[in-house]
Design an enzyme around this catalytic site. Structure first.
Site, PDB file in Angstrom:
ATOM      1  N   ASP A   1      -0.290  -1.518   6.260  1.00 15.53           N
ATOM      2  CA  ASP A   1       0.471  -1.507   5.006  1.00 15.53           C
ATOM      3  C   ASP A   1       0.533  -0.114   4.377  1.00 15.53           C
ATOM      4  O   ASP A   1       0.689   0.011   3.171  1.00 15.53           O
ATOM      5  CB  ASP A   1      -0.143  -2.505   4.016  1.00 15.53           C
ATOM      6  CG  ASP A   1      -1.602  -2.195   3.696  1.00 15.53           C
ATOM      7  OD1 ASP A   1      -2.217  -1.376   4.396  1.00 15.53           O
ATOM      8  OD2 ASP A   1      -2.121  -2.776   2.721  1.00 15.53           O
TER       9      ASP A   1
ATOM     10  N   LYS B   1     -14.395  -0.038  -2.267  1.00 18.33           N
ATOM     11  CA  LYS B   1     -14.133  -0.483  -3.642  1.00 18.33           C
ATOM     12  C   LYS B   1     -15.310  -0.131  -4.561  1.00 18.33           C
ATOM     13  O   LYS B   1     -15.996  -1.017  -5.112  1.00 18.33           O
ATOM     14  CB  LYS B   1     -13.854  -1.999  -3.686  1.00 18.33           C
ATOM     15  CG  LYS B   1     -12.855  -2.519  -2.634  1.00 18.33           C
ATOM     16  CD  LYS B   1     -11.424  -2.274  -3.011  1.00 18.33           C
ATOM     17  CE  LYS B   1     -10.359  -2.800  -2.096  1.00 18.33           C
ATOM     18  NZ  LYS B   1     -10.348  -2.691  -0.689  1.00 18.33           N
TER      19      LYS B   1
ATOM     20  N   ASP C   1      -0.209   2.902  -0.234  1.00 16.62           N
ATOM     21  CA  ASP C   1      -0.565   1.559   0.232  1.00 16.62           C
ATOM     22  C   ASP C   1       0.404   0.587  -0.445  1.00 16.62           C
ATOM     23  O   ASP C   1       0.516   0.572  -1.665  1.00 16.62           O
ATOM     24  CB  ASP C   1      -2.019   1.288  -0.190  1.00 16.62           C
ATOM     25  CG  ASP C   1      -2.452  -0.146   0.039  1.00 16.62           C
ATOM     26  OD1 ASP C   1      -1.693  -1.071  -0.272  1.00 16.62           O
ATOM     27  OD2 ASP C   1      -3.571  -0.354   0.530  1.00 16.62           O
TER      28      ASP C   1
END
Ligand code: GDD
Ligand code: MG
Length: 372
Positions: A107, A158, A218
């Site tokens: 992606d 993250k 992204d």
């Protein structure tokens, strides 16, 4: 050199669009995004790719087949359950051979110099080299702090803000020595980001980061999906656009009817068999698919209108996405990153805004929704 592409995710943040089309197959300027991605890899000398699919796998197979139309050899491998990013590559290990391979998240829109990444990997004698991109909010990504020599010190997926010590994040393209897959468990969910990379670093293995100032995005959310369109339309990344350029950055397909007083404001792309009604205005930053009707006096700006859509007269569509074969009744307004899935039917006089998401095949009667 071979590539393995991770294209098996559910694309949940892009629902409702991904309820009917897997994220990598969503149209980007009227071409499935993955086609653009594969052509970029081919330009950098990669002729063979393995598509690691899971969610809606037949969509990939039906569109690309063996890849010969793109001048590539494509193999489709479908997981029976999600194996995670690293598990998915482990699952195709036998097809990779012994030489370093490219692994790509499916992606990422980028014009990364893949050859330079591979040269860097070889020069450093790395086991894994991760391409890196600078971003403003690294907490959405994998944080990759480096030492002075470019060696990766840590991999924090993250991270929380108090862990952020660099703006460089994992840009989702790796060069990988297949040796690193040896100890990865077969047929189990396993993550590069949360498991393999941190484990290799713990053992002191040579993992390097390759920062670059290439274009990078992204496509994971509706905002980013619209941003990718805007960036291509405005020429921030070069992607080939179908259609005839009738004015600077105004592209139109075959059998397009533009009625009296209708305007196309650059940049704009219009597909084949489209009718633009009298006094309608498309653009700037609009991409319209094939077989679309735009009613008289309607305005469309900063939006993506997919194939087979009808927008009746006097509508206003702004900063939003309208899915395939949807219908928008007269005097309806759609704005603020609202997303309509496929086959939606919106009656006259509705006002959809504030990022509302309408699930595929939903029917909304006239004058039902208004945000005060
Ligand atoms: N085959 C397969 N199987 N593919 C998968 C699976 C799986 O179980 N899970 C995810 N994928 C694919 C997705 O389809 C997508 O193309 C890619 O792996 C990455 O998944 P995302 O869900 O998009 O991850 P992310 O965007 O939150 O984070 C990843 O990308 C960031 C860069 O955009 C991580 O790699 C981060 O470290 C990175 O910074
Ligand atoms: Mg992603």
């Amino acid at each position: 050199m071979k590539a393995a592409l991770l294209v098996g995710g559910y694309g949940t943040r892009l629902r409702p669009l991904t309820l009917t089309t897997p994220k990598p197959m969503l149209p980007l300027i009227n071409t499935p995004f993955l086609e653009t991605k594969l052509l970029h890899l081919r330009e950098h000398g990669i002729r063979e790719a393995i598509l690691s699919t899971g969610y809606l796998p037949t969509v990939f197979d039906e569109y690309f087949g063996d890849g010969s139309r793109l001048g590539m050899k494509l193999t489709h491998i479908t997981e029976s359950k999600p194996l995670g990013t690293c598990g998915a590559v482990k699952n195709v290990e036998k097809l990779l051979g012994a030489e370093p391979v490219i692994v790509c998240n499916g992606d990422i829109l980028t014009d990364l110099d893949v050859r330079a990444l591979v040269d860097y990997h070889r020069a450093k004698g790395a086991l894994v080299t991760i391409s890196l991109a600078p971003v403003e909010d690294p907490t959405q990504y994998g944080l990759v702090p480096l030492d002075e020599d470019g060696r990766i010190k840590e991999f924090l997926e993250k991270p929380s803000w108090d862990q952020v010590e660099t703006n460089l994040i994992n840009a989702g393209t790796y060069v990988l020595d297949p040796l690193v897959l040896k100890k990865v468990p077969r047929n189990e969910n396993y993550s590069f980001e949360r498991e393999l990379f941190p484990e290799l670093l713990e053992k002191g293995k040579p993992l390097y980061g390759f920062p670059s100032d290439c274009y990078w995005l992204d496509l994971g959310t509706p905002e980013k999906y619209l941003k990718a369109h805007e960036d291509i339309l405005e020429g921030r990344i070069e992607v080939s656009i179908k259609g005839k350029e009738i004015e600077p950055r105004v592209f139109i397909g075959k059998k397009v009817r533009i009625e009296k007083g209708a305007k196309l404001l650059s940049p704009v792309v219009v597909g084949d068999e489209v009718t633009i009604g009298a006094d309608a205005c498309l653009g700037p930053c609009v991409c319209v698919g094939n077989k679309v009707n735009i009613g008289a006096g309607s305005r469309v700006e900063d939006s993506v209108i997919m194939n087979g859509v009808t927008i009746e007269a006097e509508c206003e569509i702004k900063g939003s996405v309208i899915g395939n074969n949807s219908y928008v009744g007269r005097r309806t307004r759609v704005s603020d990153c609202s997303v309509l899935g496929d086959n939606v039917r919106i009656g006259d006089g509705n006002e959809l805004s504030r990022g509302i998401r309408i699930w595929p095949s939903t029917v909304i009667d006239s004058e039902r929704i208004k945000f005060g």
